[in-house]
Design a protein around this motif. Structure first.
Motif, mmCIF file in Angstrom:
data_model
loop_
_atom_site.group_PDB
_atom_site.id
_atom_site.type_symbol
_atom_site.label_atom_id
_atom_site.label_comp_id
_atom_site.label_asym_id
_atom_site.label_seq_id
_atom_site.Cartn_x
_atom_site.Cartn_y
_atom_site.Cartn_z
ATOM 1 N N PHE A 5 -69.206 -49.097 -12.853
ATOM 2 C CA PHE A 5 -70.624 -49.071 -12.504
ATOM 3 C C PHE A 5 -71.384 -48.353 -13.621
ATOM 4 O O PHE A 5 -70.783 -47.720 -14.496
ATOM 5 C CB PHE A 5 -70.810 -48.363 -11.160
ATOM 6 N N PRO A 6 -72.717 -48.431 -13.616
ATOM 7 C CA PRO A 6 -73.482 -47.784 -14.683
ATOM 8 C C PRO A 6 -73.163 -46.308 -14.891
ATOM 9 O O PRO A 6 -73.189 -45.823 -16.022
ATOM 10 C CB PRO A 6 -74.935 -47.985 -14.233
ATOM 11 N N ASP A 7 -72.832 -45.590 -13.828
ATOM 12 C CA ASP A 7 -72.543 -44.162 -13.981
ATOM 13 C C ASP A 7 -71.115 -43.885 -14.449
ATOM 14 O O ASP A 7 -70.709 -42.726 -14.582
ATOM 15 C CB ASP A 7 -72.809 -43.410 -12.678
ATOM 16 N N GLY A 8 -70.354 -44.937 -14.709
ATOM 17 C CA GLY A 8 -68.989 -44.791 -15.188
ATOM 18 C C GLY A 8 -67.938 -44.809 -14.103
ATOM 19 O O GLY A 8 -66.735 -44.801 -14.406
ATOM 20 N N THR A 9 -68.340 -44.836 -12.849
ATOM 21 C CA THR A 9 -67.384 -44.915 -11.742
ATOM 22 C C THR A 9 -66.644 -46.240 -11.792
ATOM 23 O O THR A 9 -67.236 -47.297 -12.050
ATOM 24 C CB THR A 9 -68.110 -44.784 -10.390
ATOM 25 N N LEU A 10 -65.338 -46.215 -11.529
ATOM 26 C CA LEU A 10 -64.544 -47.440 -11.520
ATOM 27 C C LEU A 10 -64.985 -48.371 -10.393
ATOM 28 O O LEU A 10 -65.231 -47.933 -9.261
ATOM 29 C CB LEU A 10 -63.065 -47.116 -11.334
ATOM 30 N N CYS A 11 -65.046 -49.664 -10.706
ATOM 31 C CA CYS A 11 -65.335 -50.653 -9.659
ATOM 32 C C CYS A 11 -64.202 -50.710 -8.636
ATOM 33 O O CYS A 11 -64.453 -50.854 -7.436
ATOM 34 C CB CYS A 11 -65.547 -52.027 -10.287
ATOM 35 N N PHE A 12 -62.963 -50.614 -9.109
ATOM 36 C CA PHE A 12 -61.790 -50.548 -8.251
ATOM 37 C C PHE A 12 -60.908 -49.399 -8.730
ATOM 38 O O PHE A 12 -60.854 -49.110 -9.923
ATOM 39 C CB PHE A 12 -60.991 -51.862 -8.311
ATOM 40 N N PRO A 13 -60.193 -48.746 -7.830
ATOM 41 C CA PRO A 13 -59.385 -47.586 -8.229
ATOM 42 C C PRO A 13 -58.338 -47.884 -9.297
ATOM 43 O O PRO A 13 -57.983 -46.987 -10.069
ATOM 44 C CB PRO A 13 -58.728 -47.154 -6.909
ATOM 45 N N ASP A 47 -49.435 -54.086 -22.468
ATOM 46 C CA ASP A 47 -48.902 -54.709 -21.258
ATOM 47 C C ASP A 47 -49.978 -54.806 -20.182
ATOM 48 O O ASP A 47 -51.126 -54.399 -20.386
ATOM 49 C CB ASP A 47 -47.669 -53.949 -20.752
ATOM 50 N N SER A 48 -49.614 -55.355 -19.040
ATOM 51 C CA SER A 48 -50.578 -55.567 -17.956
ATOM 52 C C SER A 48 -49.860 -55.511 -16.620
ATOM 53 O O SER A 48 -48.634 -55.688 -16.561
ATOM 54 C CB SER A 48 -51.266 -56.934 -18.120
ATOM 55 N N THR A 49 -50.610 -55.252 -15.577
ATOM 56 C CA THR A 49 -50.067 -55.290 -14.222
ATOM 57 C C THR A 49 -50.936 -56.187 -13.369
ATOM 58 O O THR A 49 -52.127 -56.380 -13.637
ATOM 59 C CB THR A 49 -50.004 -53.890 -13.602
ATOM 60 N N ALA A 50 -50.335 -56.735 -12.328
ATOM 61 C CA ALA A 50 -51.092 -57.551 -11.376
ATOM 62 C C ALA A 50 -51.912 -56.648 -10.455
ATOM 63 O O ALA A 50 -51.575 -55.488 -10.236
ATOM 64 C CB ALA A 50 -50.142 -58.412 -10.552
ATOM 65 N N SER A 51 -52.995 -57.182 -9.929
ATOM 66 C CA SER A 51 -53.857 -56.428 -9.022
ATOM 67 C C SER A 51 -54.284 -57.301 -7.852
ATOM 68 O O SER A 51 -54.503 -58.512 -8.015
ATOM 69 C CB SER A 51 -55.103 -55.930 -9.768
ATOM 70 N N GLN A 52 -54.423 -56.687 -6.706
ATOM 71 C CA GLN A 52 -54.967 -57.397 -5.541
ATOM 72 C C GLN A 52 -56.484 -57.484 -5.623
ATOM 73 O O GLN A 52 -57.107 -58.193 -4.832
ATOM 74 C CB GLN A 52 -54.547 -56.690 -4.257
ATOM 75 N N ASN A 53 -57.061 -56.765 -6.557
ATOM 76 C CA ASN A 53 -58.511 -56.771 -6.728
ATOM 77 C C ASN A 53 -58.922 -57.799 -7.776
ATOM 78 O O ASN A 53 -58.150 -58.122 -8.681
ATOM 79 C CB ASN A 53 -58.985 -55.382 -7.167
ATOM 80 N N TRP A 54 -60.148 -58.298 -7.638
ATOM 81 C CA TRP A 54 -60.685 -59.252 -8.607
ATOM 82 C C TRP A 54 -60.753 -58.577 -9.970
ATOM 83 O O TRP A 54 -61.118 -57.405 -10.061
ATOM 84 C CB TRP A 54 -62.092 -59.693 -8.183
ATOM 85 N N PRO A 55 -60.376 -59.285 -11.033
ATOM 86 C CA PRO A 55 -59.970 -60.693 -11.156
ATOM 87 C C PRO A 55 -58.456 -60.898 -11.143
ATOM 88 O O PRO A 55 -57.983 -61.913 -11.646
ATOM 89 C CB PRO A 55 -60.549 -61.067 -12.510
ATOM 90 N N GLY A 56 -57.707 -59.951 -10.585
ATOM 91 C CA GLY A 56 -56.268 -60.147 -10.413
ATOM 92 C C GLY A 56 -55.383 -59.469 -11.434
ATOM 93 O O GLY A 56 -54.163 -59.661 -11.417
ATOM 94 N N LEU A 57 -55.957 -58.676 -12.308
ATOM 95 C CA LEU A 57 -55.152 -57.963 -13.312
ATOM 96 C C LEU A 57 -55.675 -56.547 -13.449
ATOM 97 O O LEU A 57 -56.853 -56.264 -13.206
ATOM 98 C CB LEU A 57 -55.190 -58.689 -14.656
ATOM 99 N N ALA A 58 -54.776 -55.651 -13.835
ATOM 100 C CA ALA A 58 -55.115 -54.249 -14.040
ATOM 101 C C ALA A 58 -54.369 -53.744 -15.270
ATOM 102 O O ALA A 58 -53.408 -54.372 -15.723
ATOM 103 C CB ALA A 58 -54.758 -53.416 -12.810
ATOM 104 N N PRO A 59 -54.797 -52.615 -15.819
ATOM 105 C CA PRO A 59 -54.170 -52.141 -17.058
ATOM 106 C C PRO A 59 -52.730 -51.715 -16.880
ATOM 107 O O PRO A 59 -52.320 -51.243 -15.816
ATOM 108 C CB PRO A 59 -55.047 -50.956 -17.461
ATOM 109 N N ALA A 114 -55.456 -48.625 -23.729
ATOM 110 C CA ALA A 114 -56.043 -47.349 -24.142
ATOM 111 C C ALA A 114 -57.559 -47.372 -24.012
ATOM 112 O O ALA A 114 -58.183 -46.318 -23.854
ATOM 113 C CB ALA A 114 -55.634 -47.029 -25.574
ATOM 114 N N LEU A 115 -58.143 -48.562 -24.072
ATOM 115 C CA LEU A 115 -59.593 -48.713 -23.931
ATOM 116 C C LEU A 115 -60.043 -48.879 -22.486
ATOM 117 O O LEU A 115 -61.242 -48.861 -22.203
ATOM 118 C CB LEU A 115 -60.065 -49.921 -24.750
ATOM 119 N N SER A 116 -59.112 -49.050 -21.571
ATOM 120 C CA SER A 116 -59.459 -49.211 -20.164
ATOM 121 C C SER A 116 -60.140 -47.951 -19.638
ATOM 122 O O SER A 116 -59.761 -46.833 -20.006
ATOM 123 C CB SER A 116 -58.203 -49.484 -19.338
ATOM 124 N N PRO A 117 -61.123 -48.098 -18.752
ATOM 125 C CA PRO A 117 -61.753 -46.910 -18.158
ATOM 126 C C PRO A 117 -60.790 -46.076 -17.322
ATOM 127 O O PRO A 117 -61.109 -44.936 -16.981
ATOM 128 C CB PRO A 117 -62.871 -47.497 -17.302
#
Length: 346
Positions: free
Chosen positions: A138-146, A215-227, A235-238
């Motif tokens: 979000f604009p304040d830097g909070t993660l959209c998903f945990p 590397d990458s991991t699957a996620s139940q959250n949109w769009p289906g992938l997580a760091p 390293a660039l992921s929030p």
């Protein structure tokens, strides 16, 4: 390597990794360290070095790129691997006085993290990654998903990754690195005289889980992938990248922020970021702006630097309206003028 007049190349063993670097200028002059971004090397600064003859200019190849030792990146540390490598590099050269640091794109986070823990003479940001990382906030830097879904290594285009592996120097695909550079690194009308050199430099990238993209991991959250936990895009992921602590540094180095007004990479509405792609209908299933808005990257940088100034820091901002992601490449003369004036305190 066939380097520009006045620029030399060397390699030094540090207590972290063997580091290749370019150097110019007198060894007893004030030091500028120019740190490159993702999918680039120190040679992306080579053309600037002869124009700064009164400084000792250093441009290292950072971990995962160029001719430095091909060591993996621990993404869970954000860009701290790069910050610590930079510290080790300077110590190995016997440089103990604070240096002027320049960080392009990814390296913006690296030099900020360096300056959070160590003195710096100044910080120059060139289209830096947001202080809240790339994607999924979000604009304040909070993660959209945990789990920071929509960021990290899984977001890389697989054809680009394969063409890097294959050493593709051509133009038959929009995902060849030559076309990626033409479309994203500089303004479309800019013709880069050293394009062949820079293509070859990017093709030195360490490709894979430890380097690009990671590397990458699957996620139940949109769009289906997580760091994942290794490599540059993670390293660039929030989830891991955060340079907001710069505001709290007691001795605040002066800051210059330069940014291309036509940057498509670090932008409010970057077409490389899933919130923007979802809103545009390019990636299906977008949950909406209240759940996953396009990341306002430039707004986040501006907000952080405003806080830095309010806390007593000095900040100069220069927007290059006709530039892309690299105004030091497509607006060389103006960028150098601004940079030199900043270093001179003007």
């Amino acid at each position: 390597m066939d380097l520009l007049p006045g620029v030399s190349s060397a390699t030094i063993d540090t207590d972290r990794l063997r580091t290749h670097y370019l150097e110019s200028g007198p060894t007893d002059a004030p030091v500028i360290v120019m740190v490159h971004g993702n999918l680039s090397t120190g040679r992306f600064y080579e053309h600037l070095m002869p124009a700064l003859p009164e400084y000792r200019v250093l441009a290292p190849d950072m971990r995962g790129f160029g001719r430095s030792e091909p060591a993996p990146i621990d993404a869970t540390r954000g860009l701290d691997d790069w910050a610590d490598d930079l510290d080790a590099f300077l110590r190995a050269l016997g440089i103990t006085a604070p240096t002027h640091l320049v960080g392009w794109s990814t390296a913006g986070a690296a030099i900020a993290r360096y300056a959070t823990a160590r003195p710096a003479a100044s910080l120059t940001f060139v289209d830096p990654v947001s202080p809240h990382g790339f994607g999924g906030t979000f604009p304040d830097g909070t993660l959209c998903f945990p789990d920071a879904a929509g960021s990290g290594g899984g977001g890389a285009n697989p054809e680009l990754v394969q063409r890097l592996r294959d050493g593709d120097r051509g133009t038959d695909s929009p995902f060849s690195i030559r076309n990626v550079m033409r479309g994203l690194y500089w303004a479309p009308e800019h013709t880069e005289a050293r394009e062949d050199v820079l293509v070859d430099e990017v093709l030195l990238t360490l490709v894979g889980d430890g380097g690009y993209p990671g590397d990458s991991t699957a996620s139940q959250n949109w769009p289906g992938l997580a760091p994942g936990v290794t490599g540059i895009l993670n390293a660039l992921s929030p989830k891991y990248c955060d340079w907001t602590g710069l505001v709290d540094v007691a001795e605040k180095p002066p800051v210059l922020w330069t940014h291309g007004g036509r940057d498509l990479v670090v932008a409010d509405g970057s077409m490389l970021e899933f919130g923007t792609l979802g809103e545009a209908g390019i990636v299906p299933g977008w949950p909406g702006a209240d759940v996953y808005p396009p990341q306002p990257m430039v707004g986040q940088i501006r907000a952080l630097l405003e806080r830095y100034a309010e806390a007593g820091g000095s900040v100069r901002t220069e927007i290059f309206p006709d530039s892309g992601h690299g105004p030091h490449l497509d607006a060389v003369d103006r960028w150098l003028t601004v940079f030199r004036d900043f270093l001179a305190g003007r």
